[in-house]
Design an enzyme around this catalytic site. Sequence first.
Site, short mmCIF file in Angstrom:
data_model
loop_
_atom_site.label_atom_id
_atom_site.label_comp_id
_atom_site.label_asym_id
_atom_site.label_seq_id
_atom_site.Cartn_x
_atom_site.Cartn_y
_atom_site.Cartn_z
N HIS A 54 -22.42 17.04 -55.24
CA HIS A 54 -21.86 16.74 -56.55
C HIS A 54 -22.75 15.71 -57.26
O HIS A 54 -23.68 15.16 -56.65
CB HIS A 54 -20.43 16.20 -56.43
CG HIS A 54 -20.30 15.03 -55.53
ND1 HIS A 54 -20.80 13.79 -55.84
CD2 HIS A 54 -19.77 14.89 -54.29
CE1 HIS A 54 -20.56 12.95 -54.86
NE2 HIS A 54 -19.94 13.60 -53.89
P1 TYD Z 1 -15.76 13.49 -51.23
O1 TYD Z 1 -16.10 12.93 -52.58
O2 TYD Z 1 -15.61 14.95 -51.10
O3 TYD Z 1 -16.79 12.97 -50.15
P2 TYD Z 1 -18.38 13.18 -50.07
O4 TYD Z 1 -18.88 13.26 -51.46
O5 TYD Z 1 -18.86 11.98 -49.37
O6 TYD Z 1 -18.68 14.38 -49.27
O7 TYD Z 1 -14.42 12.76 -50.78
C1 TYD Z 1 -13.70 13.15 -49.62
C2 TYD Z 1 -12.25 12.72 -49.80
O8 TYD Z 1 -12.13 11.30 -49.87
C3 TYD Z 1 -11.65 13.26 -51.08
O9 TYD Z 1 -10.29 13.62 -50.77
C4 TYD Z 1 -11.63 12.07 -52.00
C5 TYD Z 1 -11.48 10.91 -51.07
N1 TYD Z 1 -12.10 9.65 -51.54
C6 TYD Z 1 -11.29 8.56 -51.83
O10 TYD Z 1 -10.06 8.61 -51.72
N2 TYD Z 1 -11.88 7.39 -52.23
C7 TYD Z 1 -13.23 7.28 -52.36
O11 TYD Z 1 -13.73 6.18 -52.73
C8 TYD Z 1 -14.05 8.42 -52.07
C9 TYD Z 1 -15.56 8.35 -52.19
C10 TYD Z 1 -13.45 9.59 -51.67
#
Ligand code: TYD
Length: 137
Positions: A54
């Site tokens: 993303h």
């Molecule tokens: P995601 O953005 O998909 O992780 P990455 O980009 O590292 O692969 O986030 C995974 C899950 O965690 C999603 O349900 C959102 C949650 N999340 C939070 O609650 N707080 C945060 O600060 C972050 C980065 C993610």
Amino acid sequence: MTITIHDCKLIELPRKYDRRGSLTPISNHQEIPFDIIRTYYLYDVPGGESRGGHAHRELQQLMVSVMGAFDVILDDGQEKKIVRLDRAYFGLYIPKLIWRELVNFSSGANCLVLASMPYDEMEYIRSYDEFQMLKRD
Ligand code: TYD
């Protein structure tokens, strides 16, 4: 001005080491160009899994491999580059509007992320088509 992968910078962080081991401090606007509002870390990543996939509309980040190693694929819609993070005293600065994917995690890798804004799902760009459209504007 268009933000490109050349605005992503590998920053060498301070390293205080003595016979007891090493310590790396990071402070707002000293080692990094933004205020740290949030931190999170990735760990227990199963072999072969990837994270990210993303871009962010406004968020800036610094990523540090505090343990183990992984690759960050950076993409500005025109060019891509891969940065391997495998040292706790190097941070990768990623400005807004850069598509990123984290791959090739070694076993036991820990990725510390320092972020410039609170978590806000609306601020994510999770569609690569939308990302490319925004970059073309
Ligand atoms: P995601 O953005 O998909 O992780 P990455 O980009 O590292 O692969 O986030 C995974 C899950 O965690 C999603 O349900 C959102 C949650 N999340 C939070 O609650 N707080 C945060 O600060 C972050 C980065 C993610």
